[in-house]
Design an enzyme around this catalytic site. Structure first.
Site, PDB file in Angstrom:
ATOM      1  N   CYS A 115       0.824  -1.230   0.000  1.00 57.69           N
ATOM      2  CA  CYS A 115       0.000   0.000   0.000  1.00 57.69           C
ATOM      3  C   CYS A 115       0.849   1.266   0.000  1.00 57.69           C
ATOM      4  CB  CYS A 115      -0.939   0.009   1.196  1.00 57.69           C
ATOM      5  SG  CYS A 115      -2.026  -1.406   1.191  1.00 57.69           S
ATOM      6  N   HIS A 262      -3.869   7.034   0.983  1.00 56.69           N
ATOM      7  CA  HIS A 262      -4.045   5.697   0.417  1.00 56.69           C
ATOM      8  C   HIS A 262      -5.473   5.262   0.709  1.00 56.69           C
ATOM      9  CE1 HIS A 262      -3.994   1.495  -0.219  1.00 56.69           C
ATOM     10  NE2 HIS A 262      -3.931   1.182   1.067  1.00 56.69           N
ATOM     11  N   ASN A 292      -9.925  -0.819  -2.519  1.00 54.03           N
ATOM     12  CA  ASN A 292      -8.525  -0.571  -2.179  1.00 54.03           C
ATOM     13  C   ASN A 292      -7.667  -1.173  -3.293  1.00 54.03           C
ATOM     14  OD1 ASN A 292      -5.915  -0.787  -1.141  1.00 54.03           O
ATOM     15  ND2 ASN A 292      -6.594  -1.313   0.925  1.00 54.03           N
TER      16      ASN A 292
HETATM   17  O1  UT7 Z   1      -4.584  -1.223   2.599  1.00 50.53           O
HETATM   18  C1  UT7 Z   1      -3.771  -1.917   3.498  1.00 50.53           C
HETATM   19  C2  UT7 Z   1      -4.104  -1.592   4.876  1.00 50.53           C
HETATM   20  N1  UT7 Z   1      -5.339  -2.227   5.242  1.00 50.53           N
HETATM   21  C3  UT7 Z   1      -6.148  -1.603   6.072  1.00 50.53           C
HETATM   22  O2  UT7 Z   1      -5.872  -0.503   6.470  1.00 50.53           O
HETATM   23  C4  UT7 Z   1      -7.376  -2.370   6.547  1.00 50.53           C
HETATM   24  C5  UT7 Z   1      -7.649  -2.080   8.001  1.00 50.53           C
HETATM   25  N2  UT7 Z   1      -8.771  -2.838   8.543  1.00 50.53           N
HETATM   26  C6  UT7 Z   1     -10.039  -2.690   8.144  1.00 50.53           C
HETATM   27  O3  UT7 Z   1     -10.314  -1.917   7.249  1.00 50.53           O
HETATM   28  C7  UT7 Z   1     -11.117  -3.424   8.880  1.00 50.53           C
HETATM   29  O4  UT7 Z   1     -10.543  -4.099   9.989  1.00 50.53           O
HETATM   30  C8  UT7 Z   1     -11.910  -4.452   7.999  1.00 50.53           C
HETATM   31  C9  UT7 Z   1     -12.800  -3.697   7.035  1.00 50.53           C
HETATM   32  C10 UT7 Z   1     -10.953  -5.336   7.246  1.00 50.53           C
HETATM   33  C11 UT7 Z   1     -12.794  -5.340   8.864  1.00 50.53           C
HETATM   34  O5  UT7 Z   1     -13.660  -4.564   9.654  1.00 50.53           O
HETATM   35  P1  UT7 Z   1     -13.797  -4.874  11.220  1.00 50.53           P
HETATM   36  O6  UT7 Z   1     -14.766  -3.925  11.726  1.00 50.53           O
HETATM   37  O7  UT7 Z   1     -12.421  -4.843  11.812  1.00 50.53           O
HETATM   38  O8  UT7 Z   1     -14.408  -6.341  11.234  1.00 50.53           O
HETATM   39  P2  UT7 Z   1     -13.851  -7.680  11.913  1.00 50.53           P
HETATM   40  O9  UT7 Z   1     -12.704  -8.221  11.128  1.00 50.53           O
HETATM   41  O10 UT7 Z   1     -13.647  -7.462  13.353  1.00 50.53           O
HETATM   42  O11 UT7 Z   1     -15.071  -8.656  11.705  1.00 50.53           O
HETATM   43  C12 UT7 Z   1     -16.328  -8.414  12.375  1.00 50.53           C
HETATM   44  C13 UT7 Z   1     -17.296  -9.514  11.972  1.00 50.53           C
HETATM   45  C14 UT7 Z   1     -16.732 -10.920  12.141  1.00 50.53           C
HETATM   46  O12 UT7 Z   1     -17.795 -11.752  12.551  1.00 50.53           O
HETATM   47  P3  UT7 Z   1     -17.990 -12.169  14.098  1.00 50.53           P
HETATM   48  O13 UT7 Z   1     -16.717 -12.868  14.465  1.00 50.53           O
HETATM   49  O14 UT7 Z   1     -18.180 -10.882  14.828  1.00 50.53           O
HETATM   50  O15 UT7 Z   1     -19.195 -13.046  14.059  1.00 50.53           O
HETATM   51  C15 UT7 Z   1     -16.313 -11.304  10.752  1.00 50.53           C
HETATM   52  O16 UT7 Z   1     -16.329 -12.694  10.530  1.00 50.53           O
HETATM   53  O17 UT7 Z   1     -17.628  -9.390  10.581  1.00 50.53           O
HETATM   54  C16 UT7 Z   1     -17.381 -10.641   9.918  1.00 50.53           C
HETATM   55  N3  UT7 Z   1     -16.952 -10.351   8.552  1.00 50.53           N
HETATM   56  C17 UT7 Z   1     -17.823 -10.148   7.535  1.00 50.53           C
HETATM   57  N4  UT7 Z   1     -19.157 -10.179   7.469  1.00 50.53           N
HETATM   58  C18 UT7 Z   1     -19.721  -9.925   6.294  1.00 50.53           C
HETATM   59  C19 UT7 Z   1     -15.692 -10.199   8.091  1.00 50.53           C
HETATM   60  N5  UT7 Z   1     -15.723  -9.906   6.778  1.00 50.53           N
HETATM   61  C20 UT7 Z   1     -17.026  -9.879   6.408  1.00 50.53           C
HETATM   62  C21 UT7 Z   1     -17.686  -9.611   5.193  1.00 50.53           C
HETATM   63  N6  UT7 Z   1     -19.033  -9.657   5.178  1.00 50.53           N
HETATM   64  N7  UT7 Z   1     -17.016  -9.322   4.055  1.00 50.53           N
END
Ligand code: UT7
Length: 335
Positions: A115, A262, A292
């Site tokens: 990134c 980014h 992204n």
């Molecule tokens: O570009 C490189 C740098 N990258 C970044 O800066 C990314 C930084 N991180 C993020 O943007 C966020 O952490 C994400 C968008 C990747 C994820 O969001 P989050 O609020 O951190 O969600 P999470 O990973 O904590 O997941 C929450 C829930 C989980 O379910 P449970 O365990 O609470 O039942 C996941 O399994 O959401 C679930 N989940 C989804 N549900 C529907 C994860 N991905 C998905 C999805 N659709 N695509």
């Protein structure tokens, strides 16, 4: 010592639009979750047979950037190509661009900083122009993510975020003597390398292993991301490196005319915007349309913002990125 300046910008994204609803047909996800957590509404994916690849998209973006810089391919002295998704494991995309654009035997360097790839690549170009070694450097960020993502529910936390596309900038010796690239600021912290990574194919997950193991059960070949860990580090490092750039130039937040982060996640951009109390018209985001695109995200956003007249001569343009490595950096430009 010379100074450098961006003299041309271009970008290209594949025609094929993939909406959140399209993805929900492939995996257990939904439009509301993706929008709420990331701000992304749709992204572009290369379609099999459309002729695109990481290097081909790079050439398309570069061709536009060269036209706008009023330069011919023969005017370019050096190519810096940033990607995490090259067409081949080796050689890199830079030499492919050199061949496709008919750029003789000029040097081509690939940057592997994910990134932060474009920010690192601009910094490399800036150093070569400043010393006088090269006059015109072609900088490209291009990604074909869709070719390597896990589109099953297992991969949903990564695969809904990323999109394909390319952006390019020509960095030239600044003949005007005013403005140009003021400074670049780069960092890394390799102890977090596993938090956002793709382990194979690599020399540690190499061909005999690929054959010996059952590929369907073998997840090293898909990207892994510890989303919340990355998010928390991103907001800290973005802030630090923007402040570092401002301090190096004796400037304050009030001097920023446009901030182009980014395009990782709209929530990260909004967090930074709020922290620095920047009004909406001073921050440019387009991940809603493209997702992204990693090394391509800043040059696509920069090129699009410029096309829309959002960047004017004399503006202070601030670029900042954070991503896998971890690596992060900023670029301060007087347009
Ligand atoms: O570009 C490189 C740098 N990258 C970044 O800066 C990314 C930084 N991180 C993020 O943007 C966020 O952490 C994400 C968008 C990747 C994820 O969001 P989050 O609020 O951190 O969600 P999470 O990973 O904590 O997941 C929450 C829930 C989980 O379910 P449970 O365990 O609470 O039942 C996941 O399994 O959401 C679930 N989940 C989804 N549900 C529907 C994860 N991905 C998905 C999805 N659709 N695509």
């Amino acid at each position: 010592m010379y100074t450098s300046k961006i003299t041309g910008l271009g970008h290209y994204v594949p025609e094929n639009i993939v909406t959140n609803d399209d993805l929900s047909k492939l995996m257990d996800t939904n439009d509301a979750w993706i929008r709420e957590r990331t701000g992304i509404e749709e992204r572009r994916h290369i379609k099999k047979g459309d002729g695109n690849s990481t290097s081909v998209m790079g050439v398309k973006a570069a061709t536009i950037a060269l036209e706008r810089a009023k330069l011919a391919p023969s005017d370019i002295d050096f190519i810096v190509f940033a990607t995490l998704s090259p067409d081949m494991y080796f050689p890199g995309g830079g030499v492919q661009v050199q061949d496709m654009m008919g750029m003789g035997t000029i040097p081509a360097l690939d940057v592997r900083n994910q990134c932060s790839g474009f920010v690192y690549a601009i910094s490399v170009a800036d150093q070569f122009v400043k010393t006088g070694m090269y006059k015109n450097v072609l900088v490209i960020g291009s990604e074909n993510h869709s070719g390597g993502l896990d589109f099953t529910t297992r991969g949903r936390s990564v695969s809904v975020i990323f999109g394909d596309g390319a952006g390019a900038a020509v960095v030239s010796r600044n003949e005007s003597g005013t403005g140009g690239i003021l400074s670049t600021h780069l960092h890394s912290e390799g102890k977090h390398k596993d938090q956002l990574s793709l382990q194979g194919p690599s020399t540690e997950h190499w061909v005999p292993e690929i054959i010996a193991e059952n590929p369907q059960e073998d997840i090293p070949y898909y990207p892994y991301m510890n989303g919340q860990f990355v998010f928390k580090h991103a907001i800290v490092r973005f802030s630090e490196v923007i402040k570092e750039g401002l301090a190096a130039n004796d400037m304050g937040v009030e001097d920023i005319d446009i901030f182009i982060p980014h395009q990782a996640n709209l929530r990260i951009s909004q967090f930074i915007q709020k922290k620095f109390q920047l009004p909406d018209d001073k921050v440019y985001n387009n991940m809603q349309k493209y997702g992204n695109t990693t090394a391509a995200s800043i040059p696509i956003a920069l090129s699009e913002a410029w096309e829309k007249g959002k960047i004017k001569e004399g503006d202070l343009v601030v670029l900042a990125a954070f991503g896998s490595g971890f690596t992060w950096g900023s670029v301060m430009i007087r347009w």
